[in-house]
Design a protein around this motif. Structure first.
Motif, PDB file in Angstrom:
ATOM      1  N   THR A 125      75.642 -20.275   1.651  1.00 53.06           N
ATOM      2  CA  THR A 125      74.417 -19.937   0.931  1.00 53.06           C
ATOM      3  C   THR A 125      74.529 -20.294  -0.550  1.00 53.06           C
ATOM      4  OG1 THR A 125      75.270 -17.698   0.616  1.00 53.06           O
ATOM      5  CG2 THR A 125      73.642 -17.990   2.363  1.00 53.06           C
TER       6      THR A 125
ATOM      7  N   ASN B 132      73.431 -18.707  -3.965  1.00 55.00           N
ATOM      8  CA  ASN B 132      72.915 -17.455  -4.515  1.00 55.00           C
ATOM      9  C   ASN B 132      71.922 -17.682  -5.639  1.00 55.00           C
ATOM     10  OD1 ASN B 132      74.618 -15.935  -2.813  1.00 55.00           O
ATOM     11  ND2 ASN B 132      76.305 -16.251  -4.242  1.00 55.00           N
ATOM     12  N   GLU B 133      72.365 -18.509  -6.555  1.00 53.32           N
ATOM     13  CA  GLU B 133      71.527 -18.686  -7.730  1.00 53.32           C
ATOM     14  C   GLU B 133      71.689 -20.069  -8.341  1.00 53.32           C
ATOM     15  OE1 GLU B 133      70.588 -15.490 -10.984  1.00 53.32           O
ATOM     16  OE2 GLU B 133      72.250 -16.709 -11.685  1.00 53.32           O
TER      17      GLU B 133
ATOM     18  N   SER C  39      67.390 -18.525  -2.280  1.00 52.22           N
ATOM     19  CA  SER C  39      68.112 -18.571  -3.546  1.00 52.22           C
ATOM     20  C   SER C  39      67.239 -18.113  -4.706  1.00 52.22           C
ATOM     21  CB  SER C  39      68.597 -19.986  -3.833  1.00 52.22           C
ATOM     22  OG  SER C  39      69.302 -20.494  -2.735  1.00 52.22           O
TER      23      SER C  39
ATOM     24  N   ASP D  32      78.199 -19.474  -2.067  1.00 52.02           N
ATOM     25  CA  ASP D  32      79.159 -18.702  -1.280  1.00 52.02           C
ATOM     26  C   ASP D  32      79.643 -19.521  -0.104  1.00 52.02           C
ATOM     27  OD1 ASP D  32      79.802 -16.287  -2.377  1.00 52.02           O
ATOM     28  OD2 ASP D  32      77.949 -15.334  -1.677  1.00 52.02           O
TER      29      ASP D  32
END
Ligand SMILES: [Zn+2]
Length: 113
Positions: A25, A27-28, A60, A113
């Protein structure tokens, strides 16, 4: 729409980075957007929302950093915050100024991640 192609570029960079790092993933994504970049923040945010559909970035977060513009006068070396590209030196009034900050439009960091 200018912002939409920028949004697609940002998504592509983030997706490629995620892939290269085998990330599950993202996240940001942090993006620097200068006041003088010509990008409209709200339009970019809106464009990002549709550009991420169906990608790994769907959940995100996007953080847009508004970078304040800064210019230096080539005559008196005074530095100031220009309000637009036609600004003149706030100290001596010269139009011979150089923009040193505020035109950036780049992905600053990607948290995966
Ligand atoms: Zn000046």
């Amino acid at each position: 729409m200018h912002e939409f192609s920028i949004a697609l570029d940002i998504v592509e960079i983030a997706v490629e980075t995620a892939k290269a790092n085998n990330a599950k993933t993202v996240n940001e994504v942090e993006i620097d957007v200068g006041e003088m970049s010509g990008v409209i923040y709200e339009a970019l945010e809106f464009a990002l929302q549709s550009a991420i559909k169906g990608t790994i970035l769907e959940n995100s977060k996007f953080r847009l950093n508004r970078i304040k513009a800064k210019a230096i006068c080539n005559k008196c070396k005074h530095d100031f915050e220009p309000t637009d590209v036609m600004s003149v030196c706030t100290s001596c009034g010269s139009s011979d100024i150089s923009l040193v900050r505020g035109k950036e439009m780049k992905v600053k960091s990607i948290n995966i991640d």
